[in-house]
Write a protein that holds these residues in place. Sequence first.
Motif, mmCIF file in Angstrom:
data_model
loop_
_atom_site.group_PDB
_atom_site.id
_atom_site.type_symbol
_atom_site.label_atom_id
_atom_site.label_comp_id
_atom_site.label_asym_id
_atom_site.label_seq_id
_atom_site.Cartn_x
_atom_site.Cartn_y
_atom_site.Cartn_z
ATOM 1 N N SER A 154 -26.670 -44.118 19.447
ATOM 2 C CA SER A 154 -26.864 -45.501 18.979
ATOM 3 C C SER A 154 -28.286 -45.991 19.230
ATOM 4 N N SER A 159 -25.382 -38.883 18.263
ATOM 5 C CA SER A 159 -24.208 -39.549 17.701
ATOM 6 C C SER A 159 -24.471 -41.028 17.461
ATOM 7 N N CYS A 160 -23.678 -41.594 16.542
ATOM 8 C CA CYS A 160 -23.724 -43.038 16.244
ATOM 9 C C CYS A 160 -25.091 -43.478 15.729
ATOM 10 N N ARG A 193 -27.269 -43.479 11.834
ATOM 11 C CA ARG A 193 -27.120 -43.256 10.386
ATOM 12 C C ARG A 193 -28.162 -42.244 9.901
ATOM 13 N N ASP A 238 -27.330 -39.185 8.186
ATOM 14 C CA ASP A 238 -26.877 -38.632 6.906
ATOM 15 C C ASP A 238 -27.694 -37.423 6.452
ATOM 16 N N TYR A 257 -19.997 -39.593 14.362
ATOM 17 C CA TYR A 257 -20.236 -40.890 13.720
ATOM 18 C C TYR A 257 -21.686 -41.033 13.257
ATOM 19 N N CYS A 258 -22.129 -40.059 12.500
ATOM 20 C CA CYS A 258 -23.507 -40.075 11.970
ATOM 21 C C CYS A 258 -23.532 -40.357 10.471
ATOM 22 N N HIS A 259 -22.389 -40.797 9.916
ATOM 23 C CA HIS A 259 -22.310 -41.165 8.500
ATOM 24 C C HIS A 259 -22.712 -39.994 7.594
ATOM 25 N N SER A 304 -22.513 -37.334 4.790
ATOM 26 C CA SER A 304 -21.918 -37.375 3.456
ATOM 27 C C SER A 304 -21.492 -35.965 3.032
ATOM 28 N N ASN A 349 -16.681 -38.478 11.324
ATOM 29 C CA ASN A 349 -17.389 -38.366 10.040
ATOM 30 C C ASN A 349 -16.345 -38.072 8.952
ATOM 31 N N CYS A 407 -11.573 -37.006 11.590
ATOM 32 C CA CYS A 407 -12.354 -36.505 10.454
ATOM 33 C C CYS A 407 -11.552 -36.510 9.156
#
Length: 986
Positions: free
Chosen positions: A732, A759-760, A762, A764, A788-790, A792, A817, A846
Motif C-alpha cells: 500500500s 501487495s495492495c 495498482r 497491473d 491485491y495488485c489489480h 488484469s 486478484n 481469486c
Amino acid sequence: MAASFFSDFGLMWYLEELKKEEFRKFKEHLKQLTSHLELKPIPWAEVKKASREELANLLIKHYEEQQAWNVTLRIFQKMDRKDLCVKVTRERTGYTKTYQDHAKKKFSHLWSSKSVTDIHRYFHQEVKQEECDHLDRLFASKETGKQPRTVVIQGAQGIGKTTLLMKLMWAWSDSRIYRDRFLYAFYFCCREMRELPVVSLADLICREWPDPAAPVTEIMSQPERLLFIIDSFEQLEADVNQPDSDLCGDWKERRPVQVVLSSLLRKKMLPEASLLVAVKPTCPKELRDRVAISEIYEPRGFDESDRLVYFCCFFQDPKRAMEAFSLVRENQQLFALCQIPLLCWLLCTALKQEMQKGKDLAVTCQSTTSVYASFIFNLFTPEGATGPTEQSQCQLKGLCALAAEGMWTDTFEFGDEDLRRHGIADADIPALLGTKVLLKFGERASSYTFIHMCIQEFCAAMFYLLKSHLDHPHPAVRSVEELLVNNFKKARRPHWIFLGCFLIGLLNKKEQEKLNGFFGFQLSQEIKQQLEQCLKSLGEQGDLQGQVDALAIFYCLFEMQEPAFVRQAVNLLQEGSFHIVDNSDLVVSAYCLKYCSSLRKLSFSIQNVFKKEDTHSSVSDYSLICWHHICSVFTTNGYLREVQVQDSTLSEPAFVTWCNQLRHPSCRLQKLGINNVSFSGQSSHLFEVLFHQPDLKYLSLTLTKLSRDDVKSLCDALNSPAGNIEELALVSCELSPVDCEVFAFILTKNKKLKYLNVSCNRIDEGVRHLCEALCRPDTVLTYLMLAYCHLSEQCWEYVSEMLLRNSSLRHVDLGANILKDEGLKTLCKALKHPDCRLDSLCLVKCFITAAGCEDLALVLISNQNLKNLEIGCNEIGDVGVKLLCAALKHPDCHVEVLGLEDCALTSACCKDLASVLTSSKTLQQLNLTLNALDHGGVVVLCEALRHPECALRVLGLKKADFGEETQVLLMAEEERNPKLTIVDHL
C-alpha cells in the motif's frame, strides 16, 4: 406565543411537513392572504421559486416573527391541516417556556452546588457564545434538520462531561441553542436513576417536570423535537446487547430503567428523538456496535489559558500564583494533570498547603505521586499540628484498605457497612467528608465515593506499603506481584490508570520519608524487590512480551525517579511495545529509554506530538530533546536488532534526528519497519541509512506513500554495494506500473534481495516488467507477493512464463486478484511443468470455482515441489474439494499445507477429506474454518484423525462455531492426540 421558539428554522420545520403539492398551495394562499390582510406583499417571483427554507427566511425577513407565525397558522387552517394547527397551538400554550424556566433554575443551582472545588466561582457562569456555537453544531443537520442524531461525549472522570451537559441544558433553557430544533430537552443522570424500580419513559419525564401534572402526551406528540441527555451511562450497567424482543417500544410501559434507556438508545422507542450520551473514558464497544452513533466528542478540559486563570484566582496572591504555575508548566506530568478541572484544584490545594508550610515546591511536589502524597497527608494533619493524630492515621488506613478492595472488585460506591468493615466508624464520616477525600454519592444518605478515581488509586497503592494483602478482609485483594502484572498488561483493568504508578512512586526516597513521618514506623521495603522480580519474569516469558505495555512500566519507573533502579529495571526487558499519544508519554518514554541497553525489539507509534506548526517553540524544542533520547537507544543499545514504527507523524526535524541515529556506526539494527508513518517528504534521509548500515536486512514501508523520486532513491540505495537489504515490503505505497520498471532493474542487478512484497498497489501491467526480469537465469528472489495488485487478464501469461523459467522463486502470492478459472488454467500449464521449482502458492480470493480444481488437481500430482497451497475464500464447494482430494491421495502429491477456509464446503465433503487424512503421508496442516460443517461431518473427520496413518498436526476449525456436543468431541480429540492442535484460524 413564546417567540423564542418561532424563528425561520421553526417555520421551516413546519413547512417541511407539507407535501410538494401542498407546499405549492401554501404559496398560493400566501399570495392571497397577504393581500386580504393588507400586509406588504413578498415579491411573487421570490416566493414562487423559494424552497421551504428560503420561504421561511422570506417570511421572517418581511414580517415580524409574531406576524409571520399568524400568517402561517391562518394558511394551515385554510388548507385544513388541523394536525399542524394543533402542534402550533400546543407550542403557544407555553408548556415549553414553563419547563425552560424550571430547567434554568435547576441547572443554575446544580452548576454551583455540585462542585466541591468551587471552580465555578473562577469562571463566568454563563455559557460563552463560542460554547453555544459548538453545542449547536453537535446537532446541526446537513439536510432538513429533522434527522435524529445520537452523539456520544466521552472522556476521563472530571474532564468536564457533566459540566458540558449542564451548560447545554442551561443554554437550551435560555433559548441560546437548539431554539427550534428541540422543544424539550430532558437530562437523565444514570448515577441517580439506577436504583429506581420499574419505570416508564413517561415516569422519567415526570421526574424532571416542575409539577406532577406533566403534559406527557403533548410532549410525545413531536418526538423528532425531543432531546434526551443520558449522563454517566456506564453507571447504569445496562446491557445494550440484549435481543430486540427484550426491548420496549411503548413510552408508557413500565420496565427496568436499564431496559427503558437501552430501548431509547437502540431506537426501539421514539426512533425520531435525538440523544446525547456521556460515557467515560472511551465509548464502550457494545455501544459502538449496537447504537447508530452520529458523532463522538471528547471535551478538552482546561486549556493553558484556563489553567493560568484558575491558578491566579485560586492563589489570589499573583506572586505565589506565578511561582506555582511556573513550576507546574515546566513539569509535563503535572501540567497534563491540570487539564482535568478537579485535579487542577487538587494540585493547587497541594501546592498551597506546601507553600504555607514554607516548603520548597520543587522538592516536595516534583512528581504526580508527590503531589497526591502532600495533598492527602496535609488533609489528615490538623491545622497547626506537626503531625497527624492517632485517629486520623486510623481513618486513612481504613480508607486505604477500602480503596484497595474497590480497585480489585471494580467498586467505586461504598455503603456504611463497607466503611465499618475497614475500621471507619459512623462518627468518623463527618470528618472524612470534611476533608473532601470522601463524598456522598448521589441522593442516598449512606452511600459514598472517593472524590476522584485517582484518589482511590492512590489510597489503594498506599495500602500495600502499610499491610500485606493477606491481612485484608476481602479475598479479592491480591498480592503486589499480581497487581503489577495486571497493571503492565495491555488488556489491564479499565479503571487502573495510576495505581501502578502510585505504588512505585511511593518507593521514592522522599515519599518514603513522608510516609514514615506520617505513620510513624518504617514501611515495607519488599515492593522494590517484587517489582524487579516481576519485570524479570515478564522479560523471560517470550509469550507474554506481546501482551505487555512498556509505557505502563515506563510510567511507574518514571514516578520512582531513581536512575540506578530504572537502569536496572528496564534492562530486564527484551521487548518494548508502546504508543506515544502526547508529550507526557514522550517525556516518560525518553526518561526510561535513555537508560536502556538490553532491548532486542522495539515497537512504537507517536502521535499528537510533532506538528508542522511547531517550529522553534520551547515546547517543540523540548519535545525534540526527548525524541533524541528515544532515538539514541539505536546507538546505545548494542542488543537492539528490530524496530517497528507505525501509525506515526514526524516533523522534519524529528525525522532527520531519527535517521541520523539510524545511520550511526553504533547502530546494529537488522529489521526496520516504518508502517503508516508521515515524515514530511524527507525519504532521502531514510534511504541514506541503507548506505551506512550493512547489518540492516529487512525494510518495510507499508502504508507509506512513495513518489516516483522516492522509488528511484530507494532503488539507488538498494543497488549500492554497501546495502544489504534481503527483504523489502512496500505494501500500500501507491506504487504505479512505471515503478515496476525500476524494481525490475533491481531484480536483475541486486543479488541480495530475496523477498519482495508489493501487495495492495495498482501495478497491473507493471507486472510484465517484474516477470520479464525474473525470467532471467541469474535472479535470486525467493518470495514474491503480488496480492491485491489489480492484475488484469493479460498478466497471467507473464506470470505463467515467469513460473516456468525462474529457478529461484519458492513462494508466490497472487491472492485477491481476479484470476478466475481461465487465468488459473494458464498458470497451471507452467505449474505442471517439471522445470517449475515453486513450492508455495497463495491463490486466496481469486474467484476460482470447482471447474478450476480440475487443473489444480493435475498440478498436485505432476508438481512434486509444491508443498503449500492456499486457495481459501474461493467458492470451489464440495465438488471442487472432491477433485482435489483425489489428487491429494496420489503418491506423487507432496502437499504439506492446504488452506480451504471459506470455500463454501459442507459436511458432504468430509468423507473425501477423511480419505486424504488416512492416506496422505505428507499433509500436516489443513484449514477448514468458515465452512458450513455440521456435527456429522466433524465426526467423520475425527474418525480419520484417529487413524494410525494420519499425519495431520494442525487442523483449522473454530470450535465456537459448533454446538456443545461437537466442541466436546474436538477437545477430546486434541486430548487423545497430543501431536494434534485444533486452532480457530491459521
